[in-house]
Enzyme design. Structure first.
Site, PDB file in Angstrom:
ATOM      1  CE  LYS A   1     -61.486 -17.618 -12.576  1.00 40.89           C
ATOM      2  NZ  LYS A   1     -62.322 -18.222 -13.324  1.00 40.89           N
ATOM      3  CG  ASP A   2     -60.354 -20.844 -15.783  1.00 40.44           C
ATOM      4  OD1 ASP A   2     -61.288 -21.143 -14.986  1.00 40.44           O
ATOM      5  OD2 ASP A   2     -59.995 -20.157 -16.577  1.00 40.44           O
TER       6      ASP A   2
ATOM      7  NE  ARG B   1     -66.066 -19.105  -6.679  1.00 35.88           N
ATOM      8  CZ  ARG B   1     -66.017 -17.925  -6.561  1.00 35.88           C
ATOM      9  NH1 ARG B   1     -66.399 -16.979  -5.404  1.00 35.88           N
ATOM     10  NH2 ARG B   1     -65.803 -17.009  -7.701  1.00 35.88           N
ATOM     11  NE  ARG B   2     -67.279 -15.089  -9.490  1.00 34.27           N
ATOM     12  CZ  ARG B   2     -66.404 -14.930 -10.846  1.00 34.27           C
ATOM     13  NH1 ARG B   2     -66.949 -15.324 -11.805  1.00 34.27           N
ATOM     14  NH2 ARG B   2     -65.098 -14.869 -10.633  1.00 34.27           N
TER      15      ARG B   2
ATOM     16  NE  ARG C   1     -70.083 -19.719 -21.047  1.00 33.06           N
ATOM     17  CZ  ARG C   1     -69.700 -20.751 -21.918  1.00 33.06           C
ATOM     18  NH1 ARG C   1     -70.815 -21.523 -22.367  1.00 33.06           N
ATOM     19  NH2 ARG C   1     -68.320 -21.100 -22.229  1.00 33.06           N
TER      20      ARG C   1
ATOM     21  NE  ARG D   1     -68.053 -13.557 -17.785  1.00 31.42           N
ATOM     22  CZ  ARG D   1     -67.472 -14.342 -16.922  1.00 31.42           C
ATOM     23  NH1 ARG D   1     -67.771 -13.935 -15.665  1.00 31.42           N
ATOM     24  NH2 ARG D   1     -66.809 -15.492 -17.323  1.00 31.42           N
TER      25      ARG D   1
ATOM     26  CB  CYS E   1     -66.834 -25.860 -13.274  1.00 27.48           C
ATOM     27  SG  CYS E   1     -65.160 -25.325 -13.568  1.00 27.48           S
TER      28      CYS E   1
END
Length: 915
Positions: free
Chosen positions: A600-601, A651-652, A669, A675, A764
């Site tokens: 995904k990155d 997105r979230r 972040r 986190r 992103c």
């Protein structure tokens, strides 16, 4: 509350409990997202039961079926007649040289070499155009077909050699060029595993007509003249091939746009390419001489003109058998180097020993059969030669076009070279009847050169079962302990090799594959998982891992869009290179052999020279809802109004604002550990955070998962849960090694997702989410599906919102019982094909508007999977995704990314229907 729903080809997207469905459709151009306008909470969906695309519509199967064979039959007819005509030009050449108005003109052979050379020479320039404008393939075929017919009619009126060269040579060759490569592209879409056989059938079409064409042309020229013959042939070809035009269509759906994946040309830098190129050029030039001069050679021996037609017919008949046999053998039945040696060696010996000593019909006939069989088989090997040069699918048509271009050069050179080598006098007892002596020697010599080349043996690909659950946990625990001991070393020596995980040697007997990773605990765990899996199949290799600090990790406080602008990466997708570019520089410089990324990155368009070599089996792709320690909330819906949820994902954020507008969202972040520390701190503003499920599982922190956020409501990021193994595109050895851990269902699903994102040009900064599944076409319920075990849902039994499934409290995953945790169903058909379903959605960054589309179809190859992604993307654009993406881009430029620590939860107004 109303949801606007359009209809499509697959099942309707399930709605959350807070929405209702109303039939209708929406024109994206009518949506007004002006500044200051209130974004009402509406969802635009792409549903089912459209009349234009029947329910269950899917891509037809490859390598078989009525549609595939119809395309191959139509292509065969065009190849046979339109390609077969110029290849029988030797009969015309003999006639022109003996009759007025072209008697004795030494430039006669230029007509044939130009007519056949242009389609080859133009390949290098035509194939990119065909690839870019794939939707116009049939139009190109029709245009080229018409030009060929007109050129023959126009050539019948020629009385000057220049006019004949232009009409029967240049114009006809241009027509074949325009129609042939769209035909080849269609065949490539329909045939994958049997492509060698398909190429053999297609190439031998000219041999089939070559058996009859010389007699037909000779009979017409004998009874009439060249003018009537050309007109008759033009009309006859039009009548026979015209009905085949409706059969010709591509398998993949036409794209409305002209965007295409960049072609990888890095194979041009490999030594192997120049060996292939030299041998191909020599073989191409030598192959033309027999076809050009067999009729006139027979005439020089005192044989009748009909004998020349017979020799060309034998030559063509042998070509049919040779190309079918070489095509059949090239599909993995004989090594490539053996076929590359066999074809030119036998051809050269036949020229030296048979053609040169032929003074009667029998040896000439034997030579025609042998040379036609073995010489014609070489061109069928182009596909396999291209695969040996590059495994990148974008290079397949590129390598073919380069080889075709070389064949065109050889063809064009054959004309003037032969004119210079022909002798004036004839002696029927001399070698090559004296007149053709130099031609025979040159043919054998240039054919012998490719026979000196020996291709490397191809390695046999191994396969490996994915790591099971117990193996994954054991490896994770061992790796964590290892990394903990090495943490100070890694911090102080970033970029240096660390020791491999337990059980893997530091040095390999057969060599080493250098693995690159980001400098974080999770990245190292992922890299070591890959190393352990590779070591299971390649015990003779070592896989040392080196860590590197990337731009995205160096600054954990600044929003990533700001970081992207600092390094000149203004494009949202390109901004993902903040997590990859330093590693990719090392890869291209030769300091690394593979890079292990979170898929995904990875940007959807990689740098030149880099490709995704494989995608191992995907982990759970969902997001995880994690509550602060000591709190008893079980779901997002349980959180009180104003509660803060932390996430760093646009997105979230958009999905949280859309489906849970009562909550606030703040940026959070850092790596997973940081986190969690921010969440659990006494002065933490966060009630909960949302992170990737796979990251928590890989770090043995699954016990922190309060609930998994699942489809149909909450979708995941493109490629989430999967690892992408990046390699150099010209490194075939490394690709063969890592292919052992490639997982086909995961790869197809991820390629479809990445294709959607690439087509929308999102990244992103775009709140785009997806959900994919891959299942057998014959089984709808077998296997492990979307993170459930034994086909049972672990989701909504306690009244939580639809799409939320609860985690476990004992630290053991309950989304799989056999180690196959991914978003793709693993019950594919035995031939590797299956039904791939993809759902895509894009939301307004502040919630309130969602555009969602779905499509499913039968896929059998990577290209099929990417086509599914394009279809879904185009459906989303038709529903207004383009306007929404433009608005998102404008908002980012005007307001910039949200600042850390500032809640940007915005209450949503009453829902309206968008019209």
């Amino acid at each position: 509350m109303t949801t606007i729903t359009s209809v499509g080809s697959s099942d309707d997207v399930a709605q959350s409990s807070s929405t209702q469905i109303a039939d209708g459709c929406i024109d994206g151009s009518s949506i007004n997202y002006g500044r200051g306008a209130t974004t009402d909470r509406a969802v635009v969906h792409e549903g089912l039961d459209v009349e234009e695309e029947p329910r269950g519509h899917q891509l037809p199967p490859i390598d078989g079926g009525v549609a595939a064979w119809k395309v191959l039959f139509g292509a065969f007819a065009f190849e046979a007649l339109l390609w077969g005509f110029p290849l029988s030009y030797g009969v015309f050449q003999n006639y022109y040289f003996e009759h007025e108005p072209f008697r004795g003109n030494k430039n006669i052979q230029i007509v044939g070499t130009v007519a056949t050379g242009i389609p080859y020479l133009g390949a290098l320039f035509t194939t990119p155009f065909v690839k870019k404008y794939q939707r116009y393939q049939r139009h190109m075929v029709c245009l080229g077909w018409a030009i060929c017919i007109v050129s023959l009619i126009a050539g019948s009126f020629a009385t000057q050699i220049g006019t004949l060269i232009f009409t029967q040579g240049i114009l006809y060759g241009s027509g074949v060029l325009i129609l042939y490569y769209p035909l080849l592209s269609m065949v490539n879409e329909w045939f994958v595993q049997k492509r060698g056989l398909a190429y053999g059938i297609l190439c031998c079409a000219t041999g089939v007509t070559g058996v009859a064409f010389p007699f037909i042309i000779e009979a017409l020229l004998t009874r009439y003249d060249y003018a009537i013959t050309l007109r008759a042939l033009g009309i006859g070809i039009a009548v026979v091939t015209g009905p085949c035009l409706p059969m010709l269509r591509g398998r993949l759906p036409p794209s409305q746009g002209s965007a295409m994946q960049k072609t990888d040309w890095s194979f041009l830098k490999t030594p192997l390419f120049y060996l292939y190129a030299t041998s191909n050029l020599c073989q191409a030039m030598g192959y033309w001489f027999p076809g050009l001069f067999l009729p006139s050679y027979a005439t020089s021996l005192g044989l009748s003109p009909a004998t020349g037609a017979l020799l060309l017919a034998l030559f063509s008949m042998a070509q049919v058998g040779g190309q079918l046999m070489f095509g059949f053998l090239s599909d993995g039945r004989l090594p490539l180097h053996a076929l590359l040696l066999l074809s030119p060696l036998v051809s050269a010996l036949a020229a030296f020993l048979l053609w040169g000593f032929s003074h009667s019909l029998p040896p000439l006939g034997i030579f025609s059969l042998i040379y036609g069989f073995f010489g014609a088989g070489y061109v069928v090997l182009w596909g396999r030669m291209g695969m040996a040069l590059s495994d990148d699918p974008t290079a397949a048509l590129a390598t073919y076009s380069v080889f075709a271009f070389q064949k065109g050069i050889g063809n064009v050179l054959a004309g003037p070279i032969s004119a210079a080598l022909l002798r004036e006098s004839t002696n029927t007892t001399s070698y090559g009847v004296l007149r053709y002596q130099n031609i025979v020697i040159l043919t054998g010599a240039v054919d012998m050169e490719p026979a000196n080349y020996h291709a490397p043996e191809e390695t046999t690909q191994q396969s490996v079962a994915p790591l099971g659950v117990s193996e994954q946990h054991e490896l994770t625990e061992a790796t964590l302990a290892h990394i903990e001991k090495m943490s100070l070393y890694v911090s102080d020596h970033s970029g240096e090799a660390i020791h491999p995980p337990p059980g893997c040697p530091a040095e390999g007997l057969f060599g080493r594959i250098r693995v690159g990773s980001r400098n974080s605990t999770l990245a190292l765990i992922q890299a070591n998982h890959v190393v352990a899996a590779l070591f299971k199949t390649h015990h003779g290799f070592s896989f040392p891992v080196t860590t590197h600090t990337v731009k995205g990790d160096a600054n954990k406080t600044a929003p990533f869009l700001k970081l992207a602008s600092e390094v000149g990466k203004t494009n949202a997708n390109a901004a993902k290179s903040l997590w990859t570019m330093e590693l990719e520089d090392k890869l291209l410089d030769g300091d690394l052999d593979i890079i292990v990324h979170c898929l995904k990155d990875m940007p959807t368009v990689l740098p030149d020279g880099c490709i995704i070599g494989c995608i191992p089996q995907r982990a759970d792709p969902t997001d995880a809802f994690v509550v602060k320690e000591g709190l008893s909330y079980k779901s997002l819906q349980d959180l009180p109004a104003g509660a803060i949820v932390g996430t760093s994902s646009v997105r979230r954020t958009a999905q949280l604002k859309h489906y849970y507008p009562h909550l606030g969202v703040q940026e959070c972040r850092g790596n997973v550990d940081s986190r969690l520390r921010k969440l659990d701190a006494e002065d933490s503003p966060y009630t909960a955070i949302v992170v990737a499920t796979a990251g928590l599982v890989r770090l043995n922190k699954e016990h922190r998962i309060t609930a998994r956020l699942t489809a149909p409501t909450y979708l995941h990021a493109v490629g989430q849960g999967a690892l992408g193994i990046e390699i150099r595109s010209n490194d075939a050895t490394t690709r063969r090694i890592i292919s052992a851990i490639d997982h086909r269902p995961s790869r197809l699903a991820c390629l479809a997702e990445r294709s959607l994102l690439r087509y929308l040009q999102g990244g992103c900064s775009a709140p785009i989410a997806v959900q994919s599944s891959f299942r057998s076409a014959s089984s709808e319920s077998n296997g492990v599906v979307n993170g459930t075990s034994n086909g049972t849902s672990n989701g909504t039994s306690n009244g939580t919102p639809n799409g939320i499934s609860h985690g476990t409290s004992n630290g053991v995953s309950n989304h799989t019982s056999n180690g196959t945790s991914n978003s793709t169903r693993t019950d594919e058909r035995e031939d590797g094909s299956g039904i791939l379903e993809l759902v895509g959605t894009i939301l307004h960054p502040k919630g309130g508007v969602e555009i969602r589309a779905r499509h499913s179809g039968l896929v059998s190859s990577d290209a099929d999977a990417e086509a599914i992604g394009v279809i879904v993307a185009e459906k989303m654009l038709a529903l207004g995704a383009g306007a929404l993406l433009k608005l998102i881009d404008e908002l980012q430029h005007v307001f910039g990314p949200p600042k850390a620590g500032v809640s940007n939860g915005v209450p949503v107004g009453n829902t309206k229907t968008l019209t």
